[in-house]
Write a protein that holds these residues in place. Structure first.
Motif, PDB file in Angstrom:
ATOM      1  N   GLN A 296      -1.898   8.379   2.009  1.00 23.48           N
ATOM      2  CA  GLN A 296      -2.675   9.606   1.927  1.00 23.48           C
ATOM      3  C   GLN A 296      -2.309  10.511   3.088  1.00 23.48           C
ATOM      4  OE1 GLN A 296      -6.761   8.473   2.134  1.00 23.48           O
ATOM      5  NE2 GLN A 296      -6.685   7.266   0.266  1.00 23.48           N
TER       6      GLN A 296
ATOM      7  N   HIS B  81       2.219   2.936  -2.253  1.00 22.36           N
ATOM      8  CA  HIS B  81       1.853   3.855  -3.330  1.00 22.36           C
ATOM      9  C   HIS B  81       0.492   4.517  -3.085  1.00 22.36           C
ATOM     10  CE1 HIS B  81      -0.212   0.147  -4.374  1.00 22.36           C
ATOM     11  NE2 HIS B  81      -1.004   0.863  -5.155  1.00 22.36           N
ATOM     12  N   GLN B  82      -0.238   4.068  -2.065  1.00 27.29           N
ATOM     13  CA  GLN B  82      -1.565   4.618  -1.785  1.00 27.29           C
ATOM     14  C   GLN B  82      -1.602   5.447  -0.500  1.00 27.29           C
ATOM     15  OE1 GLN B  82      -4.249   1.307  -1.680  1.00 27.29           O
ATOM     16  NE2 GLN B  82      -4.064   0.902  -3.852  1.00 27.29           N
TER      17      GLN B  82
ATOM     18  N   ASN C  56       0.784  -1.232   0.000  1.00 31.75           N
ATOM     19  CA  ASN C  56       0.000   0.000   0.000  1.00 31.75           C
ATOM     20  C   ASN C  56       0.819   1.286   0.000  1.00 31.75           C
ATOM     21  OD1 ASN C  56      -2.850  -1.041   0.246  1.00 31.75           O
ATOM     22  ND2 ASN C  56      -1.827  -2.124   1.898  1.00 31.75           N
TER      23      ASN C  56
END
Length: 169
Positions: free
Chosen positions: A139, A136-137, A134
């Motif tokens: 937030q 690259h995700q 995750n």
């Protein structure tokens, strides 16, 4: 399996605590070297490097102008939340009051109050798999207006949700 996953989440959230402990350890080493160099009369305690119990700095300039650093921190919060700058003061007052009140409500299960132990291998594998899957995700974390527990306006924090969907974003 759920237990291992919950352990993995706990380990992941503790990474920040470990980084903080490392920073504090380095700071203590720095102070020790200062005292060894002849600053033997220095008074050091709570509220010297950063307000923990009270917003007034009680140690003079032992560590440089920490008061100005704190004032700049609070100014940054007020500028970030210029629509409701009073929330910064309210949150900071609550943080200081909690720091005074909270320790007496805890029970230490060990002599030091904590125990350092290695996370189970499978738990670490789950955390690292999640992180790499995750990364690259990630937030930006969203904090409540005026939140002074982190300096998120100058140093934004990010997260890779463990729930598949960010609950606080």
């Amino acid at each position: 399996m759920v237990s291992v996953f919950l352990d993995a989440i706990l380990v992941y959230s503790c990474f920040r605590v470990m980084i903080l402990r490392a920073a504090i350890t380095g700071f203590v080493v720095l102070l020790s070297s200062l005292w060894a160099e002849g600053v033997e009369e220095a008074e050091y305690g709570v509220d010297c490097s950063w307000p923990i119990h009270h917003a007034d700095f009680r140690c003079g300039d032992l560590l440089g102008d920490r008061k100005q650093l704190y004032q700049d921190f609070m100014k940054g919060c007020r500028e970030r939340y210029s629509d409701k700058p009073d929330r910064c003061n309210t949150t900071e007052t609550a943080r200081l009051e909690m720091s005074l009140r909270q320790p007496q409500s805890y029970f230490n299960y060990t002599e030091l109050g904590y125990t350092k132990m290695k996370a189970p291998q499978r738990a670490m594998e789950l955390v690292l798999e999640h992180w790499h899957r995750n990364l690259h995700q990630i937030q930006p974390e969203e904090w409540p207006h005026g939140y002074t527990y982190t300096n998120h306006w100058d140093a934004p924090t990010y997260m890779a949700s463990v729930h598949g969907e960010c609950r606080r974003c």
